[in-house]
Motif scaffolding. Structure first.
Motif: not given
Length: 190
Positions: A168-190
């Motif tokens: 049973t949670a007794t506190a709201v979980p802390p937020e933390r920094p999330r990944p920069d999606m543009a930095r970690i995502t590659s889009w391959l077209r060809d």
């Protein structure tokens, strides 16, 4: 059909620090549906290369003592021993997801290991979706053969994929920094 509530949950879910989880702990009737949900994870070849070890409150003191014993034998300082032992001393329920590879000519061990990791995440998310507080923690003891074999009953070919603490949670979980999606995502077209 898209399910906006599920997507919102997945995009905003947060683990609860283990030290903020207290009684009441899930009982068997609460836990079994979560295990069923976790077991629906991808499993190439239908090998079920994982299993669960449910750690209930009575086992925690024994495991904490074993952590201290193994930590001393391995030369870990007192702070490392205390931190690892506290995961068991302060918890009333955890599920060990055990990676238990199966001999297969078709499915490599690495894919079976990935499946065990998927089961760990699915169990964490199922617990959170069911309204419990949950955290995936492992630590040095979960990689020590002496500890996992004596404490969890693992065989020589098995490893801990994750330990999911649920309560049973007794506190709201802390937020933390999330990944920069543009930095970690590659889009391959060809």
């Amino acid at each position: 059909m898209p399910d906006a509530d599920v997507m919102k949950f997945l995009q905003t879910r947060r683990s609860h620090p283990a030290r903020s989880l207290f009684a009441p702990w899930p009982g068997r009737d609460d836990l079994e549906p979560l295990l069923v949900a976790a077991a629906r994870s991808p499993d190439h070849g239908k090998l079920e290369p994982w299993r669960f070890v449910v750690l209930q409150q009575g086992a925690m003191a024994r495991l904490a003592a074993l952590v201290r014993e193994r930590g001393a034998a391995l030369g870990h300082d007192q702070a490392a021993q205390d931190k690892a032992a506290s995961l068991y001393e302060n918890s009333g329920l955890a599920v060990v997801v055990v990676s238990s590879p199966v001999a297969s000519a078709k499915i490599p061990v690495i894919e079976q290991t990935y499946s065990a990791g998927a089961v760990s995440l699915a169990l964490l998310n199922a617990a959170l979706a069911a309204g419990w507080g949950a955290n995936w923690i492992s630590g040095w003891a979960s990689h020590d053969r002496g500890f996992v074999e004596a404490g969890f009953g693992l065989s020589g070919h098995e490893h801990v994929a994750g330990i999911i603490h649920i309560g049973t949670a007794t506190a709201v979980p802390p937020e933390r920094p999330r990944p920069d999606m543009a930095r970690i995502t590659s889009w391959l077209r060809d």
